[in-house]
Design a protein around this motif. Sequence first.
Motif, PDB file in Angstrom:
ATOM      1  N   VAL A  87       0.899  -0.911  -0.315  1.00  0.00           N
ATOM      2  CA  VAL A  87       0.018  -0.156   0.316  1.00  0.00           C
ATOM      3  C   VAL A  87       0.872   0.792   0.195  1.00  0.00           C
ATOM      4  O   VAL A  87       1.871   1.138   1.074  1.00  0.00           O
ATOM      5  CB  VAL A  87      -1.354  -0.164   1.166  1.00  0.00           C
ATOM      6  CG1 VAL A  87      -1.879  -1.100   1.211  1.00  0.00           C
ATOM      7  CG2 VAL A  87      -0.243  -0.271   2.113  1.00  0.00           C
ATOM      8  N   ARG A  88       0.204   2.399  -0.891  1.00  0.00           N
ATOM      9  CA  ARG A  88       1.132   3.646  -0.281  1.00  0.00           C
ATOM     10  C   ARG A  88       0.233   4.422   0.277  1.00  0.00           C
ATOM     11  O   ARG A  88      -1.183   5.188  -0.159  1.00  0.00           O
ATOM     12  CB  ARG A  88       0.986   3.970  -2.229  1.00  0.00           C
ATOM     13  CG  ARG A  88       2.221   3.893  -2.874  1.00  0.00           C
ATOM     14  CD  ARG A  88       2.507   3.824  -4.026  1.00  0.00           C
ATOM     15  NE  ARG A  88       2.953   2.763  -5.059  1.00  0.00           N
ATOM     16  CZ  ARG A  88       2.811   3.379  -6.059  1.00  0.00           C
ATOM     17  NH1 ARG A  88       2.205   3.708  -6.782  1.00  0.00           N
ATOM     18  NH2 ARG A  88       3.133   1.688  -7.576  1.00  0.00           N
ATOM     19  N   LEU A 128      -4.137   0.941  -2.774  1.00  0.00           N
ATOM     20  CA  LEU A 128      -3.226  -0.326  -2.946  1.00  0.00           C
ATOM     21  C   LEU A 128      -2.141  -1.047  -3.884  1.00  0.00           C
ATOM     22  O   LEU A 128      -3.220  -0.651  -5.001  1.00  0.00           O
ATOM     23  CB  LEU A 128      -4.656  -0.988  -2.800  1.00  0.00           C
ATOM     24  CG  LEU A 128      -4.607  -2.796  -2.718  1.00  0.00           C
ATOM     25  CD1 LEU A 128      -3.860  -3.416  -2.015  1.00  0.00           C
ATOM     26  CD2 LEU A 128      -5.471  -3.217  -3.155  1.00  0.00           C
ATOM     27  N   ALA A 129      -1.359  -0.575  -3.975  1.00  0.00           N
ATOM     28  CA  ALA A 129      -0.605  -0.402  -5.105  1.00  0.00           C
ATOM     29  C   ALA A 129      -0.356  -2.143  -5.818  1.00  0.00           C
ATOM     30  O   ALA A 129      -0.820  -2.340  -6.679  1.00  0.00           O
ATOM     31  CB  ALA A 129       0.884  -0.329  -4.777  1.00  0.00           C
TER      32      ALA A 129
END
Lengths: 280, 124
Positions: free
Chosen positions: B31-32, B107-108
């Motif tokens: 996640v970012r 959510l990458a």
Amino acid sequence: MCDTCGCNVTPGNEHLVRGRGKHAFTAEGKVAVEVLESLLSENDKQAVHNRAHLDKYGVLAVNLMSSPGAGKTTLLERTIDLLRDEYRIAVIEGDLETETDALRLRARGVAAIQITTGSACHLDAHMVHDALHKLRLAELDLLFIENVGNLVCPASFDLGHHLNVTLLSVTEGDDKPAKYPVMFRAADVMLLTKADLLPVIEEFDVGRATANLRNLASTIPVYSLSSKTEQGMQTWINWLHQQMAMQRKRLVGGETMRPRVQSDGKRLHGKEGAAPSAEA
Amino acid sequence: MHELSVCQSFLAQVERIALAHNARTVDKIVVRIGPLSGVEIPLLRQAYPLACAGTVAENAELVTEIQPVRVACETCGAETNATVNRLLCGACGDYHTRLLSGDEMILASVELNVDAAEQLRDAG
């Protein structure tokens, strides 16, 4: 809709995330999938649905946020008194407990749906969706959503509304925009409430409160008002009229608007207005 | 305080992705997060084990990538670093800036554990 990042797996783009698609295997039996979707995408999808629903019936939805006791309900009481003859109004009330606020607003002759969140500190799009089903949207022009009193969490949740109003009562101090940047950055207008107390609260400097807001790169209007003495109320009412007119104009063109902070959508998809959702 | 519901929300996405790929388990979730998103990374890390228990991501590693706060000035055009409550242009000091990064909650990517046979079938 998003064939660059594959955030929506559909039969049309499934090949990208399966097999020898662009998402390479990392090791034996492992697949890495690029997602690039908001962490709150569940909420955001519901919000888009809510907004489409509101737009269909031409309702403008305004979300009020502040600390507990900043005067959201009192502001709504006065606002309803001043606008009741022009617009059909309803309110969705969020509180941890009690029906007190909804009762106060029903006494003003409008429909008020109380959401009691239990221990949840904010409203989310699903709660608002349930409440919307208890309202006759076809018989409404203006919907106020009074969020749970809290300067933190409500700012991060899109409810499907169009505008965010953040209240800062002068008793709270002019440093609040600096201390709660996420909340104040989300505002489409900032109201300095209980302004009738300004003469006795020397510590509160309207210029400083505004400067703290501008430090957040926010260019939104700031209005001082008092629901009690009604000073400054007309400016806020005029703003609402203006927003209502803009909403009606947008709807004629088949457009909608999202509240001010739209974090991921714009950046992820490169161009303005292309939300990662059914809005496009 | 909404970190738990944030976890539940992205885990629902992860479960959907895992299902779409016939994955047995999820190994990693990336996640970012930007400081202006309202999500606190330490709280997210605390909430995560509670939220992922019993899901396909039960044993997945949570990777949190912190994004810097950066702004682009609409007056002088400079792109500079900023802080959460001072989003002014670092070059000319103007407040007419646009946030370039710092409010992400994305959510990458996810890393899935799939059957080799499944992969072969998909690839063919």
